[in-house]
Design a protein around this motif. Structure first.
Motif, PDB file in Angstrom:
ATOM      1  N   ILE A   1       0.849  -1.195   0.000  1.00  0.00           N
ATOM      2  CA  ILE A   1       0.000   0.000   0.000  1.00  0.00           C
ATOM      3  C   ILE A   1       0.887   1.248   0.000  1.00  0.00           C
ATOM      4  N   ALA A   2       0.915   1.922  -1.142  1.00  0.00           N
ATOM      5  CA  ALA A   2       1.610   3.208  -1.301  1.00  0.00           C
ATOM      6  C   ALA A   2       3.105   3.153  -0.961  1.00  0.00           C
ATOM      7  N   ASP A   3       3.716   1.969  -1.104  1.00  0.00           N
ATOM      8  CA  ASP A   3       5.136   1.810  -0.751  1.00  0.00           C
ATOM      9  C   ASP A   3       5.417   2.232   0.686  1.00  0.00           C
ATOM     10  N   GLU A   4       4.394   2.121   1.543  1.00  0.00           N
ATOM     11  CA  GLU A   4       4.558   2.499   2.953  1.00  0.00           C
ATOM     12  C   GLU A   4       4.173   1.357   3.897  1.00  0.00           C
ATOM     13  N   LYS A   5       3.026   0.730   3.580  1.00  0.00           N
ATOM     14  CA  LYS A   5       2.523  -0.343   4.450  1.00  0.00           C
ATOM     15  C   LYS A   5       2.348  -1.625   3.649  1.00  0.00           C
ATOM     16  N   LEU A   6       2.318  -2.741   4.378  1.00  0.00           N
ATOM     17  CA  LEU A   6       1.993  -4.037   3.777  1.00  0.00           C
ATOM     18  C   LEU A   6       0.762  -4.604   4.467  1.00  0.00           C
ATOM     19  N   VAL A   7      -0.154  -5.132   3.668  1.00  0.00           N
ATOM     20  CA  VAL A   7      -1.310  -5.870   4.192  1.00  0.00           C
ATOM     21  C   VAL A   7      -1.023  -7.340   3.896  1.00  0.00           C
ATOM     22  N   MET A   8      -0.795  -8.113   4.962  1.00  0.00           N
ATOM     23  CA  MET A   8      -0.442  -9.528   4.791  1.00  0.00           C
ATOM     24  C   MET A   8      -1.646 -10.400   5.153  1.00  0.00           C
ATOM     25  N   ILE A   9      -2.099 -11.168   4.166  1.00  0.00           N
ATOM     26  CA  ILE A   9      -3.268 -12.033   4.368  1.00  0.00           C
ATOM     27  C   ILE A   9      -2.802 -13.477   4.469  1.00  0.00           C
ATOM     28  N   ALA A  10      -3.145 -14.122   5.577  1.00  0.00           N
ATOM     29  CA  ALA A  10      -2.792 -15.532   5.771  1.00  0.00           C
ATOM     30  C   ALA A  10      -3.902 -16.382   5.159  1.00  0.00           C
ATOM     31  N   SER A  11      -3.583 -17.066   4.070  1.00  0.00           N
ATOM     32  CA  SER A  11      -4.570 -17.925   3.401  1.00  0.00           C
ATOM     33  C   SER A  11      -4.697 -19.244   4.157  1.00  0.00           C
ATOM     34  N   ASP A  12      -5.577 -20.105   3.694  1.00  0.00           N
ATOM     35  CA  ASP A  12      -5.746 -21.437   4.289  1.00  0.00           C
ATOM     36  C   ASP A  12      -4.997 -22.503   3.484  1.00  0.00           C
ATOM     37  N   ARG A  13      -4.090 -22.039   2.597  1.00  0.00           N
ATOM     38  CA  ARG A  13      -3.298 -22.998   1.824  1.00  0.00           C
ATOM     39  C   ARG A  13      -2.372 -23.777   2.753  1.00  0.00           C
ATOM     40  N   LEU A  14      -2.128 -25.020   2.384  1.00  0.00           N
ATOM     41  CA  LEU A  14      -1.245 -25.883   3.158  1.00  0.00           C
ATOM     42  C   LEU A  14      -0.032 -26.219   2.296  1.00  0.00           C
ATOM     43  N   SER A  15       1.153 -25.917   2.805  1.00  0.00           N
ATOM     44  CA  SER A  15       2.383 -26.185   2.059  1.00  0.00           C
ATOM     45  C   SER A  15       3.226 -27.187   2.837  1.00  0.00           C
ATOM     46  N   ALA A  16       3.799 -28.154   2.127  1.00  0.00           N
ATOM     47  CA  ALA A  16       4.725 -29.109   2.742  1.00  0.00           C
ATOM     48  C   ALA A  16       5.745 -29.510   1.689  1.00  0.00           C
ATOM     49  N   PHE A  17       7.002 -29.672   2.105  1.00  0.00           N
ATOM     50  CA  PHE A  17       8.100 -29.964   1.168  1.00  0.00           C
ATOM     51  C   PHE A  17       8.119 -28.937   0.034  1.00  0.00           C
ATOM     52  N   ASP A  18       7.776 -27.666   0.390  1.00  0.00           N
ATOM     53  CA  ASP A  18       7.769 -26.557  -0.576  1.00  0.00           C
ATOM     54  C   ASP A  18       6.757 -26.749  -1.697  1.00  0.00           C
ATOM     55  N   VAL A  19       5.740 -27.569  -1.459  1.00  0.00           N
ATOM     56  CA  VAL A  19       4.675 -27.799  -2.452  1.00  0.00           C
ATOM     57  C   VAL A  19       3.341 -27.418  -1.817  1.00  0.00           C
ATOM     58  N   ILE A  20       2.521 -26.678  -2.574  1.00  0.00           N
ATOM     59  CA  ILE A  20       1.201 -26.295  -2.062  1.00  0.00           C
ATOM     60  C   ILE A  20       0.221 -27.437  -2.327  1.00  0.00           C
ATOM     61  N   MET A  21      -0.441 -27.882  -1.267  1.00  0.00           N
ATOM     62  CA  MET A  21      -1.403 -28.974  -1.380  1.00  0.00           C
ATOM     63  C   MET A  21      -2.664 -28.502  -2.124  1.00  0.00           C
ATOM     64  N   PRO A  22      -3.366 -29.428  -2.778  1.00  0.00           N
ATOM     65  CA  PRO A  22      -4.521 -29.012  -3.593  1.00  0.00           C
ATOM     66  C   PRO A  22      -5.738 -28.550  -2.780  1.00  0.00           C
ATOM     67  N   LYS A  23      -5.805 -28.892  -1.497  1.00  0.00           N
ATOM     68  CA  LYS A  23      -6.972 -28.485  -0.693  1.00  0.00           C
ATOM     69  C   LYS A  23      -6.546 -27.563   0.438  1.00  0.00           C
ATOM     70  N   GLN A  24      -7.443 -26.616   0.758  1.00  0.00           N
ATOM     71  CA  GLN A  24      -7.171 -25.684   1.851  1.00  0.00           C
ATOM     72  C   GLN A  24      -7.709 -26.249   3.173  1.00  0.00           C
ATOM     73  N   ILE A  25      -7.149 -25.735   4.270  1.00  0.00           N
ATOM     74  CA  ILE A  25      -7.510 -26.214   5.616  1.00  0.00           C
ATOM     75  C   ILE A  25      -8.290 -25.122   6.350  1.00  0.00           C
ATOM     76  N   PRO A  26      -9.573 -25.388   6.681  1.00  0.00           N
ATOM     77  CA  PRO A  26     -10.366 -24.373   7.383  1.00  0.00           C
ATOM     78  C   PRO A  26      -9.667 -23.868   8.649  1.00  0.00           C
ATOM     79  N   TYR A  27      -9.692 -22.558   8.841  1.00  0.00           N
ATOM     80  CA  TYR A  27      -9.158 -21.831  10.000  1.00  0.00           C
ATOM     81  C   TYR A  27      -7.625 -21.768  10.069  1.00  0.00           C
TER      82      TYR A  27
ATOM     83  N   LEU B   1      -2.550 -19.265  12.112  1.00  0.00           N
ATOM     84  CA  LEU B   1      -1.172 -18.802  11.923  1.00  0.00           C
ATOM     85  C   LEU B   1      -1.054 -17.302  12.189  1.00  0.00           C
ATOM     86  N   ASN B   2      -2.026 -16.539  11.674  1.00  0.00           N
ATOM     87  CA  ASN B   2      -1.988 -15.084  11.838  1.00  0.00           C
ATOM     88  C   ASN B   2      -2.075 -14.701  13.312  1.00  0.00           C
ATOM     89  N   GLN B   3      -2.968 -15.359  14.044  1.00  0.00           N
ATOM     90  CA  GLN B   3      -3.180 -14.975  15.439  1.00  0.00           C
ATOM     91  C   GLN B   3      -2.054 -15.450  16.356  1.00  0.00           C
TER      92      GLN B   3
END
Length: 315
Positions: free
Chosen positions: A29-55, A60-62
């Protein structure tokens, strides 16, 4: 309507660009702030799994926000606010291109390397005669290069980092000092909750004023490994697997099903039962690590909720 967050495509006021990582999406945002959104994607061995995990994103964010708060007296961090359960807003930083991995025990990647006969990890010599999950004589820093999307992080030594000019000597000394201090505090926090902080990673960046700050996540089950303290010694003496709190249970399930992120391997099918089981495990992790009861956010329309909360904050 989706009850998880996979990809987001917001267009916030004064938005310059968006970076999409394995799990988080970062809006400039305007080269001043970052808005970081934690998705429900699951990554393991540097690979994103095909299904997301609720909550998962909320968890992670909290955890990260709470741990940043509990360490801000010893290490400055990037966070300004958490306007939504899945969102952190903070200072725009230029990330260092290394992850500071610190280990107090021989576990995970380090144990796998040790089993292969390697006694030097990232330039650090390990003693002979160690058993998997043994406590190391003292915590060791085993950095890794910060990989581009889809690539594997690579082990690297302090000497190589300095020789290749990835980080200056002056800055690296600050990163080292902060890493040891954070691990010590994390160990103390974990001990109060009946846990052992086994290993973890920290990421740092520089603000536009040149100040080094802690960024990304801290002491979450995605970035850290925890053992239950109760019964640790007994399990080690009996050469039994440790009871642990981390994403390792996902990795182990994948390994058992023939997947370690290598070429030609197929990601095993994740049933709804498996997805829900992983979600429940993440909630257990949250409650054990923070000592707080987990309050599930409203999943009716997650993207609408996030957009509204972020817009309210930015205004």
């Amino acid at each position: 309507m989706s009850t998880t967050i996979n990809n987001t495509n917001f267009n916030f006021p004064n938005q310059k660009n968006v970076y999409k990582g394995k799990v988080r999406e970062v809006y400039n945002i305007a080269d001043e702030k970052l808005v970081m959104i934690a998705s429900d994607r699951l990554s393991a061995f540097d690979v994103i799994m095909p299904k997301q995990i609720p909550y998962k994103g909320q968890i992670l964010n909290q955890i990260a926000a709470k741990m940043m708060q509990e360490t801000q007296d010893i290490v400055p961090n990037w966070i300004l606010a958490t306007p939504d359960p899945n969102v952190a807003v903070g200072y725009l930083c230029e990330p260092f291109k290394v992850e500071m991995v610190i280990r107090g025990y021989l576990a995970g990647h380090a144990a796998r390397e040790y089993k292969l006969g390697k006694r030097t990890l990232c330039g650090v010599t390990l003693p002979e005669g160690l058993q998997e999950n043994d406590k190391l004589p003292k915590p060791i820093i085993t950095p890794s290069t910060k990989a581009a999307n889809g690539e594997h992080d690579e082990d690297i030594s302090k000497e190589a980092i300095l020789a290749n000019g990835i980080v200056t000597k002056e800055d690296y000394e600050v990163l080292e000092k902060y890493t040891y201090a954070l691990f010590q505090r994390g160990t103390e926090i974990a001990a109060k909750r009946g846990l052992i902080l086994v290993d973890t990673k920290y990421e740092f960046g520089k603000t536009t004023e040149g100040k080094i700050v802690l960024i990304d996540e801290i002491h979450t089950p995605d970035s850290s490994r925890y053992f239950y303290a109760d019964g640790y010694e007994e399990r080690q003496a009996n050469k039994e697997a440790q009871k642990q709190l981390s994403k390792e249970f996902v990795r182990q399930w994948l390994i058992e099903n023939g997947f370690q992120g290598k070429d030609g391997q197929q990601i095993p099918e994740m049933s709804e039962t498996k997805v829900n089981e992983i979600s429940e495990r993440y909630i257990e992790l949250y409650e054990q690590i923070t000592g707080d009861a987990f309050v599930k956010a409203d999943l009716t329309n997650i993207e609408e909720r996030i957009e509204k909360n972020v817009l309210n904050y930015l205004r």
